[in-house]
Design a protein around this motif. Sequence first.
Motif, mmCIF file in Angstrom:
data_model
loop_
_atom_site.group_PDB
_atom_site.id
_atom_site.type_symbol
_atom_site.label_atom_id
_atom_site.label_comp_id
_atom_site.label_asym_id
_atom_site.label_seq_id
_atom_site.Cartn_x
_atom_site.Cartn_y
_atom_site.Cartn_z
ATOM 1 N N GLU A 113 0.805 -1.153 -0.089
ATOM 2 C CA GLU A 113 0.126 0.211 -0.158
ATOM 3 C C GLU A 113 0.813 1.228 -0.045
ATOM 4 O OE1 GLU A 113 -2.498 0.259 3.473
ATOM 5 O OE2 GLU A 113 -4.114 0.982 2.406
ATOM 6 N N GLY A 114 2.007 1.154 0.839
ATOM 7 C CA GLY A 114 3.021 2.303 0.834
ATOM 8 C C GLY A 114 3.557 2.533 -0.859
ATOM 9 N N HIS A 115 3.758 1.446 -1.438
ATOM 10 C CA HIS A 115 4.298 1.434 -2.922
ATOM 11 C C HIS A 115 3.409 2.316 -3.682
ATOM 12 C CE1 HIS A 115 8.553 0.185 -2.942
ATOM 13 N NE2 HIS A 115 8.136 -1.055 -2.234
ATOM 14 N N ILE A 116 2.067 1.820 -3.335
ATOM 15 C CA ILE A 116 0.995 2.280 -4.228
ATOM 16 C C ILE A 116 0.907 3.915 -4.042
ATOM 17 C CG2 ILE A 116 -1.680 2.179 -4.410
ATOM 18 C CD1 ILE A 116 -1.505 -0.854 -4.435
ATOM 19 N N PHE A 117 0.952 4.286 -2.820
ATOM 20 C CA PHE A 117 0.598 5.647 -2.376
ATOM 21 C C PHE A 117 1.876 6.481 -2.649
ATOM 22 C CE2 PHE A 117 -3.273 4.248 -1.242
ATOM 23 C CZ PHE A 117 -3.993 5.603 -1.539
ATOM 24 N N ALA A 118 2.908 5.977 -3.041
ATOM 25 C CA ALA A 118 4.464 6.802 -3.199
ATOM 26 C C ALA A 118 4.167 7.880 -4.171
ATOM 27 C CB ALA A 118 5.582 5.845 -3.541
ATOM 28 N N PRO A 119 3.541 7.391 -5.476
ATOM 29 C CA PRO A 119 3.551 8.752 -6.467
ATOM 30 C C PRO A 119 2.650 9.797 -5.983
ATOM 31 C CG PRO A 119 2.987 6.482 -7.336
ATOM 32 C CD PRO A 119 2.771 6.182 -5.772
ATOM 33 N N PHE A 120 1.755 9.583 -4.872
ATOM 34 C CA PHE A 120 0.897 10.700 -4.447
ATOM 35 C C PHE A 120 1.764 11.814 -3.632
ATOM 36 C CE2 PHE A 120 -2.160 7.663 -5.201
ATOM 37 C CZ PHE A 120 -3.281 8.363 -5.552
ATOM 38 N N LEU A 121 2.928 11.548 -3.485
ATOM 39 C CA LEU A 121 3.912 12.327 -3.007
ATOM 40 C C LEU A 121 4.599 13.466 -3.723
ATOM 41 C CD1 LEU A 121 5.805 9.696 -0.461
ATOM 42 C CD2 LEU A 121 4.559 11.703 0.161
ATOM 43 N N GLU A 122 4.242 13.269 -5.029
ATOM 44 C CA GLU A 122 4.660 13.947 -6.122
ATOM 45 C C GLU A 122 3.821 14.685 -7.018
ATOM 46 O OE1 GLU A 122 9.129 12.567 -7.007
ATOM 47 O OE2 GLU A 122 7.654 11.718 -8.044
ATOM 48 N N SER A 123 2.788 13.906 -6.970
ATOM 49 C CA SER A 123 1.618 14.271 -7.917
ATOM 50 C C SER A 123 0.028 13.760 -7.517
ATOM 51 C CB SER A 123 1.888 13.609 -9.189
ATOM 52 O OG SER A 123 2.246 12.226 -9.456
ATOM 53 N N GLU A 124 -0.785 13.896 -8.436
ATOM 54 C CA GLU A 124 -2.064 13.207 -7.997
ATOM 55 C C GLU A 124 -2.881 12.221 -9.153
ATOM 56 O OE1 GLU A 124 -5.082 15.911 -6.081
ATOM 57 O OE2 GLU A 124 -3.265 17.344 -5.196
ATOM 58 N N PRO A 125 -2.365 11.007 -8.810
ATOM 59 C CA PRO A 125 -2.954 10.253 -9.972
ATOM 60 C C PRO A 125 -4.379 10.110 -9.780
ATOM 61 C CG PRO A 125 -1.105 9.207 -8.961
ATOM 62 C CD PRO A 125 -1.341 10.461 -8.330
ATOM 63 N N GLU A 126 -5.392 10.218 -10.837
ATOM 64 C CA GLU A 126 -6.831 10.076 -10.634
ATOM 65 C C GLU A 126 -7.076 8.641 -10.599
ATOM 66 O OE1 GLU A 126 -7.253 12.175 -14.204
ATOM 67 O OE2 GLU A 126 -5.545 12.719 -13.415
ATOM 68 N N PHE A 127 -8.011 8.368 -9.690
ATOM 69 C CA PHE A 127 -8.662 7.082 -9.504
ATOM 70 C C PHE A 127 -9.737 6.734 -10.675
ATOM 71 C CE2 PHE A 127 -7.622 8.132 -5.069
ATOM 72 C CZ PHE A 127 -6.759 7.135 -4.633
ATOM 73 N N PRO A 128 -9.960 5.618 -11.007
ATOM 74 C CA PRO A 128 -9.200 4.378 -10.795
ATOM 75 C C PRO A 128 -8.046 4.422 -11.606
ATOM 76 C CG PRO A 128 -11.080 3.938 -12.271
ATOM 77 C CD PRO A 128 -11.185 5.432 -11.942
ATOM 78 N N PHE A 129 -6.923 3.950 -10.990
ATOM 79 C CA PHE A 129 -5.568 3.553 -11.803
ATOM 80 C C PHE A 129 -5.023 2.064 -11.924
ATOM 81 C CE2 PHE A 129 -4.148 5.522 -8.104
ATOM 82 C CZ PHE A 129 -3.274 4.860 -7.491
#
Length: 336
Positions: A113-129
Amino acid sequence: MKILGIDTSCDDTSAAVIEGSSTILSNIVSSQTDIHKKYGGIVPELASRMHMEMISHVVKEALDQAQADLSLIDAIAVCKGPGLIGSLLVGCGFAKSLGYAAGIPVVGVNHLEGHIFAPFLESEPEFPFISLIASGGHTSLYQVNSFGNYEELGRTRDDAAGEAYDKIAKMMGLGYPGGPVIDRLAAEGDSRAFNFPRAYVPESFDFSFSGLKTSVRRMLQTIVPDGDTRKIPERTMRDLAASFQASVVDVLVRKVEWVIAKRGIGRVVLTGGVSANNELRKRMQLMADERNAKLWLPSLKLCTDNAAMIAAAGYHHFMAGDIAGLDLNPKAYLPL
Ligand code: KG4
Ligand code: ZN
């Protein structure tokens, strides 16, 4: 709100402080690579001992760099698995003691879950992805619908992609970890020099890398029957690295392409240590452009293990009131 994240799932001791859901104030990673290098892979017993030695220094450094003392920390997010159990126990024990002594709530976070949320520390991927987690311990595809809503689409049936890099590098006498060195060598090699297999595992989003490993091993036995890889010419080493890497990258890119087509979701996030691979990043971007899909590629420091990603996922658990008790117990095997 400030979250202190801690990750000791494998061979790196890491602590981070984030503000809100995604602003990194510090992200310290103390690598044990030099210790494990001489054994050609991670020695679990040594990893836990090093975590014991390092954890309080690393947490202190993360707090100092964030200019925060414990009174400013709202929650401690700690990785509770999957990973090496001796290593996980150090992080969880430390987080629980610190939380109890300082009166700070603790939340347990799944490493994936940590790996999945890593990109949110730099950008905002939109769900669902679609999330491809490719690391030393995992190679999995998830459809991420929202925080907490993850659908596993496929996973490796044997070795993880990073594990294949590490094992091949060891066979070639290139040391540990294998990913970065093969990545470098491959950049100057001919990827068509050797025809290694690609296992597509039909009718499934699963992966398999053990056949590839065996094939490279056989090729090495043919090139140097006495096993002395120092005799392999430089040029052949580069070609071997490039050809092996092409097999891994072809499969990862093709599988993600299938998922995009089958699921009709044009948003993809890469994460995990193997996502730092130059060829994979390039090829995945080309495929995404061809398919008009949006691709998020975290910076290299957020691809590999780090505690900021644990804090980022921990933030959501904390907001949902998902607080761990003193009975929080890490698990080596912990599906998402
Ligand atoms: O995510 P990570 O730091 O730890 C795990 O959770 O496993 O991933 C480590 C893995 C190792 O197997 C390493 O060889 C691989 O990621 N890796 C790479 C690269 N950098 C690290 N693999 C391919 N290319 C790279 N540039
Ligand atoms: Zn990891």
